[in-house]
Design an enzyme around this catalytic site. Structure first.
Site, PDB file in Angstrom:
ATOM      1  N   CYS A   1      -1.713  -3.586   3.629  1.00 36.02           N
ATOM      2  CA  CYS A   1      -2.573  -4.757   3.589  1.00 36.02           C
ATOM      3  C   CYS A   1      -1.682  -5.987   3.723  1.00 36.02           C
ATOM      4  CB  CYS A   1      -3.419  -4.791   2.328  1.00 36.02           C
ATOM      5  SG  CYS A   1      -2.488  -4.696   0.826  1.00 36.02           S
TER       6      CYS A   1
ATOM      7  N   HIS B   1       4.109  14.214   5.910  1.00 36.76           N
ATOM      8  CA  HIS B   1       3.885  15.646   5.699  1.00 36.76           C
ATOM      9  C   HIS B   1       4.642  16.360   6.798  1.00 36.76           C
ATOM     10  CE1 HIS B   1       0.770  14.906   2.748  1.00 36.76           C
ATOM     11  NE2 HIS B   1       0.223  14.042   3.567  1.00 36.76           N
TER      12      HIS B   1
ATOM     13  N   SER C   1       0.814  -1.219   0.000  1.00 33.35           N
ATOM     14  CA  SER C   1       0.000   0.000   0.000  1.00 33.35           C
ATOM     15  C   SER C   1       0.851   1.274   0.000  1.00 33.35           C
ATOM     16  CB  SER C   1      -1.087   0.019   1.050  1.00 33.35           C
ATOM     17  OG  SER C   1      -2.115  -0.911   0.687  1.00 33.35           O
TER      18      SER C   1
END
Lengths: 121, 121
Positions: free
Chosen positions: B82, B67, B62
């Site tokens: 996953c 940030h 995934s």
């Protein structure tokens, strides 16, 4: 100011049969960013060999991401935003319109609390 | 199986002065993916004009995203996985080692619950 960023999550169950179509999903997510008043910087979409797509739209206000499990008709959408100019719920509304899930669970969390970064100054 | 995916969030306060260094952060996030036993597909890192970086590492399992708000010494890290082969906490441990936050809050949620997608079959 309470938080630097906001995370909105939507788990979409029972979506239409579009979750393996990487170009369709790229178009949906880009348009969703625009509908949510975000400014697109770059996109990166990847279709896995067996099935499923991961896509990220980097926007000036942070990012939108989608992961799909076509075999379960399931898609998860994350929106991470900073600032107050964008409307993530307009973006989500558009994504729902294009994936047509039978059921959606949405929730949100705040990231980077002012009270915390002021504590450790 | 309980869930299709897992989201792990870490809010890192009081990081070292590296949060504007896009290539440093790209290196950290790529190495974190490897430490967490993930397979890197592509990376996308973007430095904003004024300050701050957004970076995403797409992995087979995934994605990892970061940030940063250098002006608040704050970084938010998301890992979406996953399968059970990867260890997101090894990845996080490495990121902490390289950003040296004074305080970290971590939490996680499950995405795509089997009970839900079986309900709407």
């Amino acid at each position: 100011m309470g938080a630097l960023g906001y995370n909105i999550f939507a788990d979409m169950y029972g979506c239409d049969n579009v979750l393996d179509d990487v170009e369709y999903l790229r178009g949906v997510m880009k348009e969703a960013a625009i509908k949510g008043n975000m400014s697109i910087v770059r996109t990166i979409f990847h279709r896995y060999e067996t099935h499923g797509v991961t896509g990220v739209v980097i926007v000036k206000e942070s990012h939108l991401a989608i992961h799909t499990w076509p075999e379960y008709s399931f898609a998860s959408v994350d929106i991470f935003l900073c600032g107050t100019k964008s409307n993530p719920y307009e973006a989500l509304k558009y994504i729902e319109l294009k994936l047509r899930p039978k059921k959606v669970y949405t929730h949100s969390i705040e990231r980077g609390m002012a009270i915390e970064y002021e504590r450790i100054k």
